[in-house]
Design an enzyme around this catalytic site. Structure first.
Site, PDB file in Angstrom:
ATOM      1  N   LYS A   1      54.001  51.160 -33.709  1.00 18.92           N
ATOM      2  CA  LYS A   1      52.619  50.713 -33.864  1.00 18.92           C
ATOM      3  C   LYS A   1      51.630  51.878 -33.730  1.00 18.92           C
ATOM      4  CE  LYS A   1      53.524  46.019 -33.637  1.00 18.92           C
ATOM      5  NZ  LYS A   1      54.860  45.915 -33.143  1.00 18.92           N
TER       6      LYS A   1
HETATM    7  C1  LIG Z   1      55.834  45.019 -33.730  1.00 18.72           C
HETATM    8  C2  LIG Z   1      57.235  45.379 -33.574  1.00 18.72           C
HETATM    9  C3  LIG Z   1      58.214  44.926 -34.480  1.00 18.72           C
HETATM   10  C4  LIG Z   1      57.892  43.994 -35.614  1.00 18.72           C
HETATM   11  O1  LIG Z   1      57.078  44.622 -36.589  1.00 18.72           O
HETATM   12  P1  LIG Z   1      56.284  43.736 -37.663  1.00 18.72           P
HETATM   13  O2  LIG Z   1      55.427  44.682 -38.417  1.00 18.72           O
HETATM   14  O3  LIG Z   1      55.479  42.752 -36.856  1.00 18.72           O
HETATM   15  O4  LIG Z   1      57.289  43.045 -38.515  1.00 18.72           O
HETATM   16  C5  LIG Z   1      59.513  45.363 -34.300  1.00 18.72           C
HETATM   17  N1  LIG Z   1      59.849  46.172 -33.274  1.00 18.72           N
HETATM   18  C6  LIG Z   1      58.948  46.612 -32.379  1.00 18.72           C
HETATM   19  C7  LIG Z   1      59.393  47.490 -31.266  1.00 18.72           C
HETATM   20  C8  LIG Z   1      57.606  46.242 -32.498  1.00 18.72           C
HETATM   21  O5  LIG Z   1      56.712  46.688 -31.620  1.00 18.72           O
END
Ligand SMILES: *Cc1c(COP(=O)(O)O)cnc(C)c1O
Length: 462
Positions: free
Chosen positions: A112
């Site tokens: 993120k």
């Molecule tokens: C947010 C997240 C996901 C999922 O990603 P999306 O874009 O919501 O599909 C998977 N793994 C981790 C560690 C995350 O923080």
């Protein structure tokens, strides 16, 4: 470049407006009116360039003249300056033709950061020149919240409120949200699960009086600028393995469908991606949808990969928009049906989705088995989310190179990893003092009016 809503009934916006707004006023998500393409030569020319340089070339056509080239390069440079790996998204090899893209070298140790650090810089630049303030409200299953707080804390023109499900995020995730001392950071532990938090966020956005009154801005993965930031690493990694001369496939641990949707955009831009494989945990609405063409809500069962514990996958709406040939009315109708719990996807739209996407699900036991497998066979310590991806990818290997996205650092989920391999992954040194810092958090009920009042009061008090 103009941005339009997936439900076809909201004003067209510029990139900057879409970024500062988040959710469209008809409840839809913003997408670019057309997807720009890059030629084979332009993609081939990315070989050997820095992550930042590729980021500029990939994102530039989407932002139009929002920033000068120099301004945009400065924004990108500042966004990735705090990453702890010079490649930003390095690849390691897991097996013959199977690679892992490590997306956890940013400040909060999850992918993120790639989008959020960029959005922080974009917001700061835009708000300062417009002389505006915004209130960011985000809902998180763990990683979005910490990444948002890290990106926005201390900024003058922004208050950031993060709703997370009380008791359902890991200790480290919670501490990342509750230990920053900046006055503009507000961590809210809400009763309920992540979908409850996300529903309250949507309600706030659909309350136009409140939305306009506090100048609400959304940085959840519904924000187009976040998707855009994530398109970049599909290019850097595919090119490093020989694209565009070679096809590449990707497997993506998926929750809200933001990360994998960015891969779909990369493909539409001309990157030769063969398969995009959706990996879910036991909360498998997307896998069931790909198998049955019925998108049906079921309750969330908490798992050891909590950032994928969702039952409504908000960015899937964008994929539906393209699968239905850009028909906003059709998408609006599906979303109306979803209020009753489910909708069915037409045969044509389903064929279009299956042209690009495969899927698989991972049980809790398989997640643990895969963490063990990774450690034994490669020495790589996988976080539980990345392990879901690796397990599903291992079932989809063929002659096309497969890249699995490692979405978080194993040290963010130390209990699950220790249970699997008997080794407790250590936090990087710069984060070790976090565990002893005092926490600041407000418990809140799952009630819209309560939340709205709290947010207004906190802003007024600043
Ligand atoms: C947010 C997240 C996901 C999922 O990603 P999306 O874009 O919501 O599909 C998977 N793994 C981790 C560690 C995350 O923080």
């Amino acid at each position: 470049m103009k941005y339009i809503s997936t439900r076809g009934n909201a004003p067209e916006l510029t990139f900057e407006e879409a970024m500062l707004t988040g959710l469209a006023r008809d409840g839809g998500l913003y997408v670019p009116e057309t997807i720009p393409t890059l030629s084979k030569d332009e993609i081939a020319a990315m070989a050997g360039l820095s992550y930042e340089e590729v980021a500029f070339r990939v994102m530039k056509p989407f932002i139009g003249d929002t920033f000068t080239d120099e301004e945009f390069k400065g924004i990108i440079a500042r966004a990735y300056a705090n990453f702890r790996h010079d490649a930003r998204a390095p690849l390691v090899q897991l097996g013959p033709n199977h690679f892992l893209m490590e997306l956890f070298h940013g400040p909060t140790l999850a992918f993120k950061d790639f989008a959020m650090q960029l959005i922080g810089q974009l917001f700061q630049f835009s708000l300062a020149r417009r002389n505006e303030r915004v209130t960011i409200v985000g809902a998180t299953s763990g990683d979005t919240g910490s990444a948002a707080i890290e990106a926005f804390r201390g900024l003058d023109n922004v208050d950031v409120f993060i709703l997370f499900p009380d008791g359902r995020v890991s200790d480290i995730q919670r501490k990342q949200m509750t230990t920053p001392a900046d006055a503009n950071v507000h961590a809210l532990a809400m009763e309920g699960d992540f979908d409850d938090c996300q529903a309250k966020l949507k309600d706030m956005f659909n309350d136009f009086e409140f939305r306009d009154g506090v100048k609400l801005a959304g940085v959840n993965s519904i924000n187009w600028a976040r998707v855009l930031a994530q398109v970049v690493y599909y290019f850097t990694t595919a090119v490093s393995l020989g694209a565009p001369a070679r096809n590449i496939s990707f497997t993506v641990p998926t929750g809200n469908f933001g990360d994998i949707f960015a891969g779909y955009i990369a493909k539409k831009m001309g990157l030769p991606i063969d398969r995009l494989v959706i990996a879910t945990n036991q909360n498998d609405i997307l896998h069931r949808t790909m198998e049955t063409a019925a998108y049906t809500k079921e309750g969330v069962t908490p798992s050891i990969s909590p950032s994928m514990d969702i039952q409504v996958s908000s960015n899937f709406e964008r994929a539906l928009f393209y699968a239905y040939g850009g028909d906003g009315n059709a998408v609006a109708q599906l979303m109306e049906e979803l209020k009753e719990g489910s909708f069915s996807i037409s045969q044509g739209a389903m064929e279009s989705l299956r042209d690009h996407f495969d899927s698989g699900r991972t049980s809790e036991a398989e997640t643990v088995e895969t963490i063990k497998w990774g450690f034994t066979h490669t020495g790589e310590v996988l976080c539980p989310h990345s392990a879901c991806g690796v397990k599903v990818a291992n079932q989809h290997l063929n002659e096309t190179p497969m890249i699995t996205l490692a979405t978080a650092h194993p040290a963010k989920f130390p209990d699950a990893v220790e249970n699997a391999i008997g080794v407790r992954p250590a936090l990087p040194p710069h984060m070790q003092d976090m565990m002893d810092k005092p926490e600041r958090v407000t418990k809140v009920p799952n009630e819209l009016e309560h939340l709205k009042t709290l947010i207004k009061d906190r802003i007024a008090a600043r």
